[in-house]
Write a protein that holds these residues in place. Structure first.
Motif, PDB file in Angstrom:
ATOM      1  N   ASP A  95       4.926   9.571  -7.315  1.00  0.00           N
ATOM      2  CA  ASP A  95       6.049   9.711  -8.237  1.00  0.00           C
ATOM      3  C   ASP A  95       5.545   9.992  -9.653  1.00  0.00           C
ATOM      4  O   ASP A  95       6.001  10.908 -10.336  1.00  0.00           O
ATOM      5  N   GLY A  96       4.584   9.166 -10.110  1.00  0.00           N
ATOM      6  CA  GLY A  96       4.039   9.334 -11.450  1.00  0.00           C
ATOM      7  C   GLY A  96       3.290  10.642 -11.615  1.00  0.00           C
ATOM      8  O   GLY A  96       3.410  11.323 -12.645  1.00  0.00           O
TER       9      GLY A  96
ATOM     10  N   GLY B 241      13.742   9.662  -9.078  1.00  0.00           N
ATOM     11  CA  GLY B 241      14.458   8.473  -9.540  1.00  0.00           C
ATOM     12  C   GLY B 241      14.803   7.528  -8.410  1.00  0.00           C
ATOM     13  O   GLY B 241      14.696   6.307  -8.544  1.00  0.00           O
ATOM     14  N   ALA B 242      15.217   8.078  -7.277  1.00  0.00           N
ATOM     15  CA  ALA B 242      15.596   7.247  -6.126  1.00  0.00           C
ATOM     16  C   ALA B 242      14.387   6.526  -5.551  1.00  0.00           C
ATOM     17  O   ALA B 242      14.468   5.363  -5.142  1.00  0.00           O
ATOM     18  N   LEU B 243      13.236   7.209  -5.510  1.00  0.00           N
ATOM     19  CA  LEU B 243      12.028   6.594  -4.957  1.00  0.00           C
ATOM     20  C   LEU B 243      11.592   5.407  -5.796  1.00  0.00           C
ATOM     21  O   LEU B 243      11.176   4.373  -5.255  1.00  0.00           O
ATOM     22  N   TYR B 244      11.691   5.529  -7.110  1.00  0.00           N
ATOM     23  CA  TYR B 244      11.298   4.428  -7.994  1.00  0.00           C
ATOM     24  C   TYR B 244      12.105   3.167  -7.677  1.00  0.00           C
ATOM     25  O   TYR B 244      11.564   2.071  -7.543  1.00  0.00           O
ATOM     26  N   VAL B 245      13.408   3.340  -7.534  1.00  0.00           N
ATOM     27  CA  VAL B 245      14.291   2.208  -7.222  1.00  0.00           C
ATOM     28  C   VAL B 245      13.985   1.650  -5.843  1.00  0.00           C
ATOM     29  O   VAL B 245      13.865   0.434  -5.647  1.00  0.00           O
ATOM     30  N   ALA B 246      13.843   2.536  -4.854  1.00  0.00           N
ATOM     31  CA  ALA B 246      13.658   2.112  -3.470  1.00  0.00           C
ATOM     32  C   ALA B 246      12.338   1.358  -3.278  1.00  0.00           C
ATOM     33  O   ALA B 246      12.290   0.342  -2.575  1.00  0.00           O
TER      34      ALA B 246
ATOM     35  N   ALA C  61       0.832  -1.209   0.000  1.00  0.00           N
ATOM     36  CA  ALA C  61       0.000   0.000   0.000  1.00  0.00           C
ATOM     37  C   ALA C  61       0.862   1.253   0.000  1.00  0.00           C
ATOM     38  O   ALA C  61       0.617   2.191  -0.774  1.00  0.00           O
ATOM     39  N   PHE C  62       1.895   1.271   0.825  1.00  0.00           N
ATOM     40  CA  PHE C  62       2.754   2.454   0.895  1.00  0.00           C
ATOM     41  C   PHE C  62       3.599   2.612  -0.363  1.00  0.00           C
ATOM     42  O   PHE C  62       3.787   3.727  -0.853  1.00  0.00           O
ATOM     43  N   CYS C  63       4.129   1.489  -0.889  1.00  0.00           N
ATOM     44  CA  CYS C  63       4.928   1.574  -2.110  1.00  0.00           C
ATOM     45  C   CYS C  63       4.066   1.993  -3.293  1.00  0.00           C
ATOM     46  O   CYS C  63       4.510   2.762  -4.153  1.00  0.00           O
TER      47      CYS C  63
END
Length: 302
Positions: free
Chosen positions: A32-33, A123-128, A23-25
């Protein structure tokens, strides 16, 4: 480590912790989007207010992608160094504040600078988010869950489309960027509710134990850990696969974001669509993307 990750993922499924993590991710990628699309919807207004040429307007998208690329690299490092959850939290804070500041910029260079800074967080959030989620789901269902998670970006596109249709005609582009400060609340909640993956906690504990033993016995031979890039480029097969997917991702971003960055402005200025018609068209497009991502994940697991 892969055995530990799989065992931890199985345990998280039994405890239903993965649902909270998902849910959080999902919300993280949604934000992000949405943040990524705010620029596209504001491009026409920015050109008019700052007197931008088409090259300058397009370069704002390039600053965004450059920031995301660097953010993806340091985001992966930060996940290993500080933890997956902490990285998600701080990257949300970074791009939320960075994007909100865009609403106060007064010229092209100010906007470009803060767009680049906020894009580091994007960018970092997408990876994390993807790394965190992958460690909570067993391999058997992993791509189904991750494919559904990727749909969060497309849902974010829809949210940005609806927000733009509501806010831009009445309040202007600056208010649209101010709204980006809201996700900080999500970051605070996540810090309190979502635990770090058991595999990462165990790995950090082992590293701390090795360090403590090394301090107690300086004459002992230290354990040498092979770096990630050495592992990749030391194996010919892994090296080829890594380079292949880097090129694939690069060409994908070139085509997809090049079109996506200009699509709202094109529909508005060249096709003569009003905001209501454009919103309906783009919502339909992004809904199809959501379905495609979920089905791709299910197909990969099958």
């Amino acid at each position: 480590m892969s055995v530990n990750v799989s065992a931890a993922a199985d345990a998280s499924v039994k405890n239903n912790v993965w649902i909270l993590v998902f849910a959080f991710c999902f919300l993280g990628l949604l934000i992000d989007g949405a943040d990524l699309m705010l620029l596209s919807y504001s491009l026409t207004s920015l050109k008019a207010e700052f007197g931008l040429t088409n090259v300058q307007a397009g370069s704002l998208g390039s600053f965004t992608l450059a920031g995301m690329a660097l953010g993806g690299i340091y985001g992966g490092w930060a996940c290993d160094r500080f933890g997956r959850v902490k990285t998600v939290v701080w990257t949300i804070v970074l791009f939320s504040f960075g994007t909100a500041v865009l609403g106060m910029t007064q010229n092209y260079w100010q906007f470009a600078l803060f767009r680049f800074i906020s894009s580091l967080g994007l960018g970092a959030l997408y990876v994390a988010c993807n790394t965190l989620m992958a460690e909570y789901v067993p391999t058997k269902y992993r791509t189904t869950v991750l494919g559904t998670l990727q749909a969060g970006w497309s849902v974010g596109y829809i949210v940005a489309t609806l927000l733009a249709g509501w806010l831009l005609p009445i309040y202007g582009w600056r208010v649209l960027f101010y709204v980006a400060i809201v996700p900080v609340v999500l970051a605070i909640l996540m810090q309190r509710l979502v635990p770090e993956p058991a595999a990462w906690v165990k790995a950090k504990a082992e590293q701390a134990k090795e360090l403590a033993e090394g301090l107690k016995n300086p004459s002992a031979t230290p354990v040498k850990r092979e770096g990630a890039y050495k592992m990749i480029f030391g194996d010919p097969r892994a090296r080829s696969m890594f380079i292949f997917w880097c090129l694939t991702a690069g060409f994908l971003q070139f085509g997809y974001y090049g079109v996506n960055n200009w699509m709202p402005a094109y529909l508005q200025t060249e096709m003569g669509m009003d905001f209501k018609s454009m919103t309906a068209y783009l919502v339909g497009t992004y809904t199809a993307m959501i379905l495609g991502k979920v089905l791709a994940g299910v197909a990969a697991d099958k």
